[in-house]
Structures are given as C-alpha cells and as structure tokens.
Motif scaffolding. Structure first.
Motif, mmCIF file in Angstrom:
data_model
loop_
_atom_site.group_PDB
_atom_site.id
_atom_site.type_symbol
_atom_site.label_atom_id
_atom_site.label_comp_id
_atom_site.label_asym_id
_atom_site.label_seq_id
_atom_site.Cartn_x
_atom_site.Cartn_y
_atom_site.Cartn_z
ATOM 1 N N SER A 20 0.747 -1.348 0.401
ATOM 2 C CA SER A 20 -0.163 0.528 0.047
ATOM 3 C C SER A 20 1.164 1.397 -0.387
ATOM 4 O O SER A 20 -0.041 1.997 -0.774
ATOM 5 C CB SER A 20 -0.810 0.053 1.377
ATOM 6 O OG SER A 20 0.061 0.370 2.530
ATOM 7 N N PRO A 118 -5.521 7.930 -0.540
ATOM 8 C CA PRO A 118 -6.205 6.866 -0.306
ATOM 9 C C PRO A 118 -5.838 6.029 1.069
ATOM 10 O O PRO A 118 -5.764 7.111 2.045
ATOM 11 C CB PRO A 118 -4.648 5.593 -0.703
ATOM 12 C CG PRO A 118 -3.463 6.478 -1.920
ATOM 13 C CD PRO A 118 -3.785 8.203 -1.223
ATOM 14 N N ILE A 122 -7.408 -2.134 1.400
ATOM 15 C CA ILE A 122 -9.021 -2.309 1.148
ATOM 16 C C ILE A 122 -9.414 -4.213 1.720
ATOM 17 O O ILE A 122 -8.625 -4.599 0.461
ATOM 18 C CB ILE A 122 -9.343 -2.047 0.394
ATOM 19 C CG1 ILE A 122 -9.411 -0.135 0.742
ATOM 20 C CG2 ILE A 122 -11.492 -2.023 0.300
ATOM 21 C CD1 ILE A 122 -9.839 0.823 -0.655
ATOM 22 N N ALA A 136 -13.097 -4.429 -8.912
ATOM 23 C CA ALA A 136 -12.117 -3.893 -6.756
ATOM 24 C C ALA A 136 -10.897 -4.124 -7.271
ATOM 25 O O ALA A 136 -10.483 -2.734 -6.616
ATOM 26 C CB ALA A 136 -12.765 -5.193 -5.827
ATOM 27 N N CYS A 140 -9.260 -0.087 -7.018
ATOM 28 C CA CYS A 140 -8.172 0.089 -5.787
ATOM 29 C C CYS A 140 -6.553 0.397 -5.928
ATOM 30 O O CYS A 140 -6.121 1.503 -6.014
ATOM 31 C CB CYS A 140 -8.057 -1.468 -5.252
ATOM 32 S SG CYS A 140 -9.136 -1.830 -4.138
ATOM 33 N N SER A 143 -7.491 4.214 -7.473
ATOM 34 C CA SER A 143 -6.736 5.291 -6.038
ATOM 35 C C SER A 143 -6.059 5.009 -4.826
ATOM 36 O O SER A 143 -6.326 5.070 -4.013
ATOM 37 C CB SER A 143 -8.676 4.948 -5.440
ATOM 38 O OG SER A 143 -8.911 3.407 -4.718
ATOM 39 N N ASN A 145 -5.048 2.066 -3.381
ATOM 40 C CA ASN A 145 -4.875 1.616 -2.463
ATOM 41 C C ASN A 145 -4.607 -0.342 -2.703
ATOM 42 O O ASN A 145 -4.317 -0.624 -3.563
ATOM 43 C CB ASN A 145 -6.099 1.042 -1.997
ATOM 44 C CG ASN A 145 -7.034 2.069 -1.846
ATOM 45 O OD1 ASN A 145 -6.710 3.515 -0.550
ATOM 46 N ND2 ASN A 145 -7.558 3.124 -2.610
ATOM 47 N N THR A 147 -5.116 -3.982 -2.311
ATOM 48 C CA THR A 147 -6.550 -4.690 -1.183
ATOM 49 C C THR A 147 -5.954 -6.560 -0.968
ATOM 50 O O THR A 147 -4.775 -7.004 -2.369
ATOM 51 C CB THR A 147 -7.439 -4.700 -3.052
ATOM 52 O OG1 THR A 147 -8.735 -5.597 -2.389
ATOM 53 C CG2 THR A 147 -6.758 -5.168 -4.048
ATOM 54 N N ILE A 386 -17.069 -0.593 -6.620
ATOM 55 C CA ILE A 386 -16.674 -1.474 -5.378
ATOM 56 C C ILE A 386 -17.925 -2.255 -4.967
ATOM 57 O O ILE A 386 -17.686 -3.070 -4.141
ATOM 58 C CB ILE A 386 -15.795 -1.211 -4.161
ATOM 59 C CG1 ILE A 386 -14.264 -2.366 -4.432
ATOM 60 C CG2 ILE A 386 -16.003 -0.383 -3.868
ATOM 61 C CD1 ILE A 386 -12.967 -2.032 -3.418
ATOM 62 N N LEU A 404 -13.205 5.673 -2.629
ATOM 63 C CA LEU A 404 -11.691 4.587 -1.550
ATOM 64 C C LEU A 404 -10.628 5.659 -1.104
ATOM 65 O O LEU A 404 -9.861 4.988 -1.425
ATOM 66 C CB LEU A 404 -11.211 3.729 -2.870
ATOM 67 C CG LEU A 404 -12.694 2.690 -3.614
ATOM 68 C CD1 LEU A 404 -12.170 1.688 -4.503
ATOM 69 C CD2 LEU A 404 -12.949 1.919 -2.280
#
Length: 423
Positions: A20, A118, A122, A136, A140, A143, A145, A147, A386, A404
């Motif tokens: 991340s 972010p 997630i 998803a 993610c 944005s 992130n 996941t 998502i 997100l």
C-alpha cells in the motif's frame, strides 16, 4: 508443517500493508499502465477465462446453486468485454489521489486545505460474481490502495484466472504483486481473519447475500462499507406518461433479476391504476414474472395475494410485488418504511411531484423516469464500482474512486507562530 489459515492471512495482510505504501505513491501514469496491461492480458486470456469459469459453473450446478447465483457466476463473452472496457475506462478517469481543494488563508497567515489520499488496504469479501475481482482490483489500484480479495468458493477457478491477468498488468508497470492479492484458500476461517486485522486492513467491503453482510457487520473489527438488501421501488405517479411507465417499469424488473438494482416492488397511484396495471401485468406475465399484489391490485389484475413479508423481500428472481397507493405521500411512506435505502424511482411528468419524491425518499439513489437497474458504478461514469453503500458515513451509493479515498488537512505556513500576529 502446513501453514495455518491465520498465518496465511497474516502474511497477506503484512504484504498488503507494505504494498500500500508503494501504490500510494505511484504515479498516475504507472497505475494506468498497469490497468491497460491487465486489460490486454484479459483479452488474450479469453479461452483460459472461459475454461476456468466452466469449471465453476459445472461445480455450481452439481452443488445445486440457485439460477440467480449461476447467472451472477457466468463469465459470458459480453461480460469479459465489459471487464476489459471497465479497466480501460478506469484508466481514463481522473486520478483523485493528491488533489488539493479549498485552500484558504487564515487570519494567522497560514493556508489550510484538504488533500485526497488513499484509504490504505481494502479487504473485499464477495460471492458468485467473478467480475467483481476486476472491478475491485481496478478501482483500488487507481485510487492508490492495496487490496485483498476473498471471493466465494463457487468462483475460485474464475478468480484465479482473472488474478493471473491482474498480476501480469502489475508486473508490466513495475508494481509489487501484493498490490492485488486474491485469497487462495476457500476455508471460511479466512474471512474471520481478514475482518479482524485492523493493523493490516483499513476498510472491509462485503458484497453478497444478507447472511454474509450481517456476519461481517457484526464481527468485523475494521470499518465496513456495505448494503444489506436491494429492495428497490418504482412509483407510477398520477401524472406519469403511461407508455413511458410501462417501458421503464418492465426494464427495471426484467433487465436482470439477480442484481441489487432490480425493482422488487411496483407502486401505482390509484388514479391511474385501472389504466396502467392491465397492460403492465400482460407484459410481465408474457415474460414469466410472478405477480403478488395488494387487495386493490387484485381487484384489477390477477395476482397472488401479497403478504407483509413480500414488501420486505429482495427476490432476486422473476417475482414482483405490486401495491396501489393513494398518492405520492403514501408512496414515499411505503418506500421509507419497507425499502432498503438503495435505489427508488418515480415516473411522472409533474416537476413538483418529482422534486418532492427526490427530496423525501431516504435512499442512496433516487431517480426520475429511470429504471432502478441503472444504479451501477459503470452507468454512473465511475468506470466500475466496488459496491453500493447504503450507509451515510464516508460513502453512499455506488462506490468508485473517490469513495476509496479520504481527505487529510494540509497546512502551509511561512514561520508563523500561534499567539502572535502575522507580519
């Protein structure tokens, strides 16, 4: 010694937290390169995707999976096309990460504003739909992130095949594979572990049946973005264009029975019920939709008596409840009492009626002259979604890129000291 489920999930969580930090600082170009490469990999792997999906469908039929769930599970050529299009559309969207808004000077001389950042890691828990893996992962990734995706056991082969394509995209862009991780085990302990790791996971998004979402909401030690049911309504107002109403209501129910945006209850103003219902019933009956109606409905058309439970039910099937109401006020009262705060629509040509409906119906999406099945991130221009949130904190409705992320304050000064006037 075989690795325990808890140790396995802890390993995924730790890797996701590290990844991340990498994806959180990745450039827009790098993220877009990963998305485009994943789309190319999906396009090249159509045969492998279909073969893996056929394994899941065969197992589903063998295990007695319901028709609505089999429909959600199927990866048709059109759905593979949609996944590819979704990846490319997400790549074309503006990157929300790093955007700064509302910078303003304060009397002290400092500037204060907000930067979009972010959420972090997630965790997504879902059933049946393998296309959720792409939706998803793409949202993610774009944005910023990392996941962890835990799909249902019924889609395990499809999800693995899709994950392979995503990993190829990440590698092409020079991003770590742990940015998107698909849980390989079908052991249910994995879910319990994923929702109990606040040190590694920042948000959980459950997508599935009521039982799954209730369990996640009850047991999670991590914040949850969710909706329980999609009990969606269409209200045909006394001022409706009936030809438009027949078409919109029919599409709202029959576009796809198994989606959360499908109409489950049709409300009709008593002033147009006798003109509207016979033709509406004929269309639904030709399509094979079972009708359940209130007493006033059954005085006009043939329908099974609707019980109190019917108004509370998300059928996800070719079943529709119909109620004749006295007017707009009773329609709004019915929706706010029995609905799930998901999506509700009014069919009317009266601006005042429309405005009141849209202001007073307490749902994540309210619509005018539009079928409820449009409640979808792709249709809203989010590229994909998502999930759809019926919560009121942080995100509501289809959750895309902005949902997100969150904001943090940024403060810019030039040596000002608190308690002393700015020079």
């Amino acid at each position: 010694m075989t690795e325990s489920v808890l140790d396995y999930m802890t390993r995924l969580g730790r890797a996701a937290r590290e990844a991340s930090r990498v994806i959180g600082r990745a450039s827009t170009a790098q993220k877009n390169r990963a998305l485009q490469a994943a789309a190319d990999a999906l396009d090249a792997a159509r045969d492998a995707l279909t073969a893996a999906n056929e394994q899941d469908l065969a197992n589903g039929r063998k295990n007695g999976l319901e028709p609505a769930l089999l429909d959600r599970l199927a990866l048709t050529p059109a759905r593979i096309d949609s996944m590819i299009t979704g990846l490319r559309q997400v790549a074309s969207l503006a990157d929300p990460v790093g955007a700064i808004r509302d910078m303003s000077y304060r009397p002290s001389g400092i500037q204060v504003g907000k930067m979009r950042v972010p959420l972090g890691v997630i965790g997504i828990i879902y059933e049946s739909r393998p296309n959720v893996t792409i939706d998803a992962a793409s949202l993610c990734l774009k944005s910023g992130n990392a996941t962890i995706l835990r799909g249902g056991s019924e889609a395990i082969h499809s999800n693995r095949a899709i994950a392979t394509c995503i990993q190829r995209g990440l590698a092409e862009a020079g991003l770590p594979p742990a940015v998107v991780q698909v849980v390989e085990t079908t052991d249910r302990e994995a879910v319990g572990a994923l929702i109990s790791m606040p040190e590694f996971v920042d948000v959980i998004v459950p997508r599935g049946g009521r039982g799954l979402i209730e369990r996640i909401s009850r047991d999670a030690r991590v914040p949850v973005i969710k909706h329980l049911d999609g009990i969606c309504h269409v209200f045909v107002d006394a001022h409706a264009d009936l030809d438009k109403a027949w078409r919109v209501a029919f599409n709202a129910k029959t576009y796809r029975y198994g989606i959360c945006g499908a109409m489950e209850t049709l409300l009709v103003d008593q002033r147009v019920a006798e003109r509207f219902l016979p033709e509406m019933a004929r269309r639904f009956q030709e399509k094979g939709v079972e009708l359940r109606g209130c007493e006033r409905t059954r005085a006009i058309i043939a329908a099974t008596p609707a019980s109190e439970d019917d108004w509370h039910t998300e059928y996800l099937d070719a079943i529709l409840s119909i109620r004749v109401v006295d007017g707009l006020e009773q329609a709004i009262e019915h929706i706010n009492h029995y609905g799930s705060h998901h999506t509700d629509s009014i069919i009317t040509e009266h601006q005042g009626q429309a405005r009141r409906f849209m202001a007073e119906v307490d749902s994540a999406s309210v619509m005018l002259n539009t079928p409820t099945c449009f409640a979808d991130g792709f249709e809203y221009g989010l590229g994909a979604e998502i999930g759809i949130s019926t919560d009121k904190l942080h995100a509501r409705g289809p959750v895309g890129l902005e949902g997100l992320t969150c904001e943090k304050y940024v403060v810019i000064g030039d040596g000002q000291l608190r308690g002393q006037e700015s020079c």
